[in-house]
Design an enzyme around this catalytic site. Structure first.
Site, PDB file in Angstrom:
ATOM      1  N   CYS A 141       0.809  -1.227   0.000  1.00 31.95           N
ATOM      2  CA  CYS A 141       0.000   0.000   0.000  1.00 31.95           C
ATOM      3  C   CYS A 141       0.839   1.273   0.000  1.00 31.95           C
ATOM      4  O   CYS A 141       0.288   2.373  -0.067  1.00 31.95           O
ATOM      5  CB  CYS A 141      -0.947  -0.008   1.200  1.00 31.95           C
ATOM      6  SG  CYS A 141      -2.000  -1.462   1.225  1.00 31.95           S
ATOM      7  N   GLU A 148       0.046   5.361  13.274  1.00 32.49           N
ATOM      8  CA  GLU A 148       0.360   6.535  12.469  1.00 32.49           C
ATOM      9  C   GLU A 148       0.338   7.802  13.326  1.00 32.49           C
ATOM     10  O   GLU A 148       1.203   8.675  13.174  1.00 32.49           O
ATOM     11  CB  GLU A 148      -0.609   6.682  11.306  1.00 32.49           C
ATOM     12  CG  GLU A 148      -0.269   7.848  10.396  1.00 32.49           C
ATOM     13  CD  GLU A 148      -1.161   7.963   9.169  1.00 32.49           C
ATOM     14  OE1 GLU A 148      -0.786   8.712   8.241  1.00 32.49           O
ATOM     15  OE2 GLU A 148      -2.232   7.307   9.139  1.00 32.49           O
ATOM     16  N   PHE A 182       1.994  -3.414   3.913  1.00 31.37           N
ATOM     17  CA  PHE A 182       2.452  -4.710   4.409  1.00 31.37           C
ATOM     18  C   PHE A 182       3.923  -4.910   4.016  1.00 31.37           C
ATOM     19  O   PHE A 182       4.352  -4.536   2.922  1.00 31.37           O
ATOM     20  CB  PHE A 182       1.622  -5.835   3.810  1.00 31.37           C
ATOM     21  CG  PHE A 182       0.252  -5.992   4.425  1.00 31.37           C
ATOM     22  CD1 PHE A 182      -0.190  -5.180   5.445  1.00 31.37           C
ATOM     23  CD2 PHE A 182      -0.602  -6.988   3.963  1.00 31.37           C
ATOM     24  CE1 PHE A 182      -1.449  -5.346   6.002  1.00 31.37           C
ATOM     25  CE2 PHE A 182      -1.864  -7.163   4.504  1.00 31.37           C
ATOM     26  CZ  PHE A 182      -2.289  -6.345   5.532  1.00 31.37           C
ATOM     27  N   HIS A 206      -9.899   1.779   0.404  1.00 36.74           N
ATOM     28  CA  HIS A 206      -8.441   1.627   0.332  1.00 36.74           C
ATOM     29  C   HIS A 206      -8.068   1.003  -1.005  1.00 36.74           C
ATOM     30  O   HIS A 206      -8.363  -0.160  -1.257  1.00 36.74           O
ATOM     31  CB  HIS A 206      -7.978   0.744   1.494  1.00 36.74           C
ATOM     32  CG  HIS A 206      -6.503   0.723   1.699  1.00 36.74           C
ATOM     33  ND1 HIS A 206      -5.608   1.273   0.810  1.00 36.74           N
ATOM     34  CD2 HIS A 206      -5.745   0.191   2.707  1.00 36.74           C
ATOM     35  CE1 HIS A 206      -4.382   1.088   1.259  1.00 36.74           C
ATOM     36  NE2 HIS A 206      -4.443   0.446   2.409  1.00 36.74           N
ATOM     37  N   HIS A 257      -2.496   8.219   6.082  1.00 40.92           N
ATOM     38  CA  HIS A 257      -2.760   6.876   5.552  1.00 40.92           C
ATOM     39  C   HIS A 257      -4.094   6.370   6.099  1.00 40.92           C
ATOM     40  O   HIS A 257      -4.939   5.896   5.341  1.00 40.92           O
ATOM     41  CB  HIS A 257      -1.618   5.936   5.926  1.00 40.92           C
ATOM     42  CG  HIS A 257      -1.724   4.582   5.313  1.00 40.92           C
ATOM     43  ND1 HIS A 257      -1.775   4.383   3.945  1.00 40.92           N
ATOM     44  CD2 HIS A 257      -1.800   3.337   5.864  1.00 40.92           C
ATOM     45  CE1 HIS A 257      -1.862   3.086   3.683  1.00 40.92           C
ATOM     46  NE2 HIS A 257      -1.896   2.439   4.834  1.00 40.92           N
ATOM     47  N   LYS A 279      -9.586   7.907   2.882  1.00 41.07           N
ATOM     48  CA  LYS A 279     -10.046   6.529   2.659  1.00 41.07           C
ATOM     49  C   LYS A 279     -11.444   6.303   3.230  1.00 41.07           C
ATOM     50  O   LYS A 279     -12.111   5.333   2.859  1.00 41.07           O
ATOM     51  CB  LYS A 279      -9.061   5.532   3.261  1.00 41.07           C
ATOM     52  CG  LYS A 279      -7.734   5.430   2.523  1.00 41.07           C
ATOM     53  CD  LYS A 279      -6.832   4.376   3.152  1.00 41.07           C
ATOM     54  CE  LYS A 279      -5.475   4.321   2.467  1.00 41.07           C
ATOM     55  NZ  LYS A 279      -4.666   5.534   2.718  1.00 41.07           N
TER      56      LYS A 279
END
Length: 411
Positions: free
Chosen positions: A162, A313, A399, A339, A302, A334
């Site tokens: 991502c 975050e 990831f 996402h 994010h 998002k």
């Protein structure tokens, strides 16, 4: 000598709209792209999650059939957004050897791969299409864009989950600084709303399970957030040296002032809870931009709406900005788009550029009761950014512990 790098074209096809402007207008209006999936395979496989955020305009409505049939949906979205961005930039007249492509995907042609596997099992090897491998390979999108625009300087691909398309922006910045091209088409794409990905993300408890209310399922920073919503689409940006842009009389949206990447080296799916890799990426990106944390006036976070990720975050941002982070307008887009995995950073970069242009931080919808552990300045309405110079960052984390941050400056 450091060159000034600018953005002269934007394009997007997203769950909110078929163009960058349509997506932006829907975002400002507080719309959601999430909806119940009507595919037969949802019931066939008894999937625990029945909704996602599909692209609002299907690629077959835009591309000619001979073009579309040779591309996986992820590459179709990529080409559509790149075509819009190129036209928006005024279709620069440039030697092919001075035009490059930095593009990204998190997963690539998963629909092509798994459709071909079904064909092999059910109908035998002779019925597998000869274009299967060229369609499924992760670099298919950058190759399609390169061939369409005759970009011969390079056509590179990032696959960092991502964080992918934000990393493609950092790469474009570096490649332009190195003089490898005068203009770069950068961005990212994803089309992975598929039974296998929905089942897998559900198994790891990453997806929201609000089947009865998809539009309100993605709720970053809310105390009752329960996971992200899968989205799809693509976004592209035309990026060039300021010298080249001015010489051709191009409109300039904003400066791409810098970008940086880092790695957590912590866990294959979980963020470092201390946010050390993420904060380092923010600091390195700001340093490359010649900016300080005190100059940042907007953050596109994010913020996937997972219980753990949102806090990690915040921890990273607080370590960079201190208590001042509570005064910086933050947008968690998002909540509206879902996402887009490998395409999400590019879409959020487009939103960040338009935020600087309009001097408005877009709203974060679905925030019912804000988690007291994440006391960021978030609003369900657009937030004004003021009239002075603006510096914004856009964060993407993926990831594998991939972190990528891009810095934008108003013009």
């Amino acid at each position: 000598m450091t060159k000034k790098i600018v953005i002269t074209g934007i394009g997007a096809t997203s769950p909110l709209g078929g163009t960058a402007r349509d997506s932006w207008n829907a975002l400002l209006a507080g719309e959601s792209g999430a909806r119940t999936l009507e595919h037969d395979w949802v019931a066939e496989y008894d999937l625990p999650v029945h909704f996602a955020a599909p692209a609002k305009v299907r690629p077959e409505e835009v591309l000619e059939r001979p073009v579309a049939k040779r591309l996986d949906p992820s590459s179709q979205f990529a080409l559509i957004s790149a075509m819009e961005a190129w036209a928006d930039a005024g279709a620069p007249d440039i030697a092919p050897e001075r035009l490059g492509v930095d593009y990204a995907t998190g997963i690539g042609g998963i629909w092509t791969l798994l459709d071909a596997w079904d064909t092999l099992r059910e109908r035998g090897p002779r019925r597998v299409l000869p274009m299967t491998v060229p369609m499924l390979m992760p670099n298919a999108a950058s190759a399609a864009i390169s061939m369409h625009f005759e970009a011969r300087a390079f056509a590179r691909t990032v696959a960092s989950a991502c964080a992918s398309s934000t990393e493609s922006l950092a790469n474009a910045y570096e490649h332009l600084q190195l003089g490898l091209a005068d203009v770069v088409i950068a961005g990212g794409s994803e089309s992975a709303i598929h039974p296998i990905t929905l089942a897998s993300f559900s198994s790891m408890q990453a997806l929201s399970k609000r089947n009865d209310d998809p539009a309100h399922a993605s709720r970053p920073y809310s105390v009752d957030r329960d996971g992200f919503v899968m989205g799809e689409g693509a976004a592209s940006l035309v990026i060039e040296t300021e010298e080249h842009a001015l010489a051709r009389g191009a409109r300039i949206y904003a400066e791409l002032a810098g970008g940086a990447v880092s790695a957590d080296s912590y866990h294959i799916t979980a963020n470092d809870p201390e946010g050390r890799g993420a904060s380092r990426a923010v600091l390195d990106a700001l340093a490359q931009a010649g900016a300080t944390p005190d100059e940042v006036t907007h953050i596109n976070a994010h913020a996937t709406s997972t219980p753990v990720g949102d806090i990690a975050e915040y921890t990273a941002l607080h370590s960079v900005f201190g208590d001042r982070v509570h005064e910086i307008p933050v947008s968690a887009t998002k909540a509206s788009t879902g996402h887009l995995l490998g395409g999400t950073g590019a879409l959020e970069a487009v939103f960040t550029v338009l935020a600087l242009e309009s001097r408005l931080a877009p709203p974060t919808i679905n925030l019912t009761t804000q988690d007291p552990a994440i006391p960021l300045l978030v609003s369900g309405e657009p937030q004004p950014l003021g009239d002075g110079p603006q510096v914004a960052i856009s964060n993407s984390f993926g990831f594998g512990g991939h972190n990528a941050v891009a810095v934008f400056r108003s013009v």
